[in-house]
Design a protein around this motif. Structure first.
Motif, PDB file in Angstrom:
ATOM      1  N   ALA A  55       0.839  -1.211   0.000  1.00 37.72           N
ATOM      2  CA  ALA A  55       0.000   0.000   0.000  1.00 37.72           C
ATOM      3  C   ALA A  55       0.872   1.259   0.000  1.00 37.72           C
ATOM      4  O   ALA A  55       0.640   2.205   0.744  1.00 37.72           O
ATOM      5  CB  ALA A  55      -0.969  -0.009   1.174  1.00 37.72           C
ATOM      6  N   VAL A  56       1.873   1.232  -0.863  1.00 37.68           N
ATOM      7  CA  VAL A  56       2.753   2.381  -1.046  1.00 37.68           C
ATOM      8  C   VAL A  56       2.646   2.776  -2.516  1.00 37.68           C
ATOM      9  O   VAL A  56       2.812   1.938  -3.398  1.00 37.68           O
ATOM     10  CB  VAL A  56       4.227   2.006  -0.714  1.00 37.68           C
ATOM     11  N   PRO A  57       2.349   4.049  -2.793  1.00 38.25           N
ATOM     12  CA  PRO A  57       2.227   4.470  -4.197  1.00 38.25           C
ATOM     13  C   PRO A  57       3.520   4.214  -4.985  1.00 38.25           C
ATOM     14  O   PRO A  57       4.624   4.308  -4.440  1.00 38.25           O
ATOM     15  CB  PRO A  57       1.955   5.973  -4.093  1.00 38.25           C
ATOM     16  N   LEU A  58       3.338   3.883  -6.249  1.00 43.03           N
ATOM     17  CA  LEU A  58       4.483   3.585  -7.097  1.00 43.03           C
ATOM     18  C   LEU A  58       5.455   4.755  -7.195  1.00 43.03           C
ATOM     19  O   LEU A  58       6.670   4.548  -7.226  1.00 43.03           O
ATOM     20  CB  LEU A  58       4.015   3.226  -8.512  1.00 43.03           C
ATOM     21  N   ASP A  59       4.934   5.963  -7.246  1.00 40.55           N
ATOM     22  CA  ASP A  59       5.845   7.100  -7.393  1.00 40.55           C
ATOM     23  C   ASP A  59       6.763   7.251  -6.185  1.00 40.55           C
ATOM     24  O   ASP A  59       7.906   7.667  -6.317  1.00 40.55           O
ATOM     25  CB  ASP A  59       5.098   8.392  -7.684  1.00 40.55           C
ATOM     26  N   ILE A  60       6.307   6.865  -5.007  1.00 41.35           N
ATOM     27  CA  ILE A  60       7.169   6.911  -3.823  1.00 41.35           C
ATOM     28  C   ILE A  60       8.252   5.840  -3.931  1.00 41.35           C
ATOM     29  O   ILE A  60       9.417   6.077  -3.614  1.00 41.35           O
ATOM     30  CB  ILE A  60       6.359   6.748  -2.524  1.00 41.35           C
ATOM     31  N   LEU A  61       7.870   4.654  -4.407  1.00 39.24           N
ATOM     32  CA  LEU A  61       8.856   3.589  -4.582  1.00 39.24           C
ATOM     33  C   LEU A  61       9.865   3.942  -5.680  1.00 39.24           C
ATOM     34  O   LEU A  61      11.065   3.708  -5.530  1.00 39.24           O
ATOM     35  CB  LEU A  61       8.174   2.270  -4.935  1.00 39.24           C
ATOM     36  N   LEU A  62       9.378   4.504  -6.764  1.00 35.51           N
ATOM     37  CA  LEU A  62      10.243   4.773  -7.903  1.00 35.51           C
ATOM     38  C   LEU A  62      11.127   6.000  -7.723  1.00 35.51           C
ATOM     39  O   LEU A  62      12.301   5.978  -8.049  1.00 35.51           O
ATOM     40  CB  LEU A  62       9.404   4.964  -9.170  1.00 35.51           C
ATOM     41  N   LEU A  68      17.485   6.565  -8.539  1.00 34.63           N
ATOM     42  CA  LEU A  68      18.407   5.493  -8.886  1.00 34.63           C
ATOM     43  C   LEU A  68      17.692   4.311  -9.539  1.00 34.63           C
ATOM     44  O   LEU A  68      18.181   3.746 -10.505  1.00 34.63           O
ATOM     45  CB  LEU A  68      19.172   5.016  -7.650  1.00 34.63           C
ATOM     46  N   MET A  69      16.531   3.954  -8.984  1.00 34.56           N
ATOM     47  CA  MET A  69      15.823   2.805  -9.532  1.00 34.56           C
ATOM     48  C   MET A  69      15.305   3.111 -10.928  1.00 34.56           C
ATOM     49  O   MET A  69      15.399   2.274 -11.816  1.00 34.56           O
ATOM     50  CB  MET A  69      14.670   2.360  -8.638  1.00 34.56           C
ATOM     51  N   VAL A  70      14.759   4.286 -11.132  1.00 38.14           N
ATOM     52  CA  VAL A  70      14.258   4.655 -12.450  1.00 38.14           C
ATOM     53  C   VAL A  70      15.412   4.621 -13.457  1.00 38.14           C
ATOM     54  O   VAL A  70      15.263   4.090 -14.562  1.00 38.14           O
ATOM     55  CB  VAL A  70      13.598   6.051 -12.418  1.00 38.14           C
ATOM     56  N   ASN A  71      16.555   5.146 -13.080  1.00 37.68           N
ATOM     57  CA  ASN A  71      17.715   5.125 -13.969  1.00 37.68           C
ATOM     58  C   ASN A  71      18.160   3.699 -14.265  1.00 37.68           C
ATOM     59  O   ASN A  71      18.498   3.369 -15.403  1.00 37.68           O
ATOM     60  CB  ASN A  71      18.877   5.916 -13.369  1.00 37.68           C
TER      61      ASN A  71
END
Length: 126
Positions: A55-62, A68-71
């Protein structure tokens, strides 16, 4: 906050062990440990499942600090495209070599002088 820290913090808030969360996500505990220690990242479909389960929004995870993860995911996609292109080139070369050898073999078998003229191996058999 980095992905690894968000993941670890949220897992502990839900009172889950690494094994329990790994079982829910259908990955190994070692994989989850690598994510929490910032040694690797999940693929996109697992990341979506992780976001829903925790229950954590994707934008917070990404997003996190420094993206770093997006890159890393972007680089993985670019590398995959690059390797796919290399595979296509190598496959085309093998197909051309196979076709060339097939034509030479046909020329030799049918004693076709026009094809045999281009056969570098045919001269040894005459």
């Amino acid at each position: 906050m980095q992905f690894a820290n968000v993941l670890r913090k949220r897992r502990k808030e839900l009172h889950l062990t690494q094994q329990q969360l790994a079982d829910k996500l259908h990955v190994t505990r070692q994989t989850l440990s690598r994510w929490e220690n910032n040694l690797s990242y999940p693929n996109l479909d697992t990341l979506v499942n992780l976001s829903e389960f925790l229950a954590v929004p994707l934008d917070i995870l990404l997003k996190g600090d420094g993206n770093l993860m997006v890159n890393k995911i972007s680089q993985d996609v670019r590398d995959k495209d690059k390797y796919k292109r290399y595979l296509m080139i190598v496959s085309a070369i093998f197909i051309l070599i196979f076709l060339w050898l097939s034509v030479l073999g046909y020329g030799r078998a049918s004693q076709n002088e026009w094809i045999d003229r281009f056969n570098p191996f045919g001269k040894f058999y005459n």
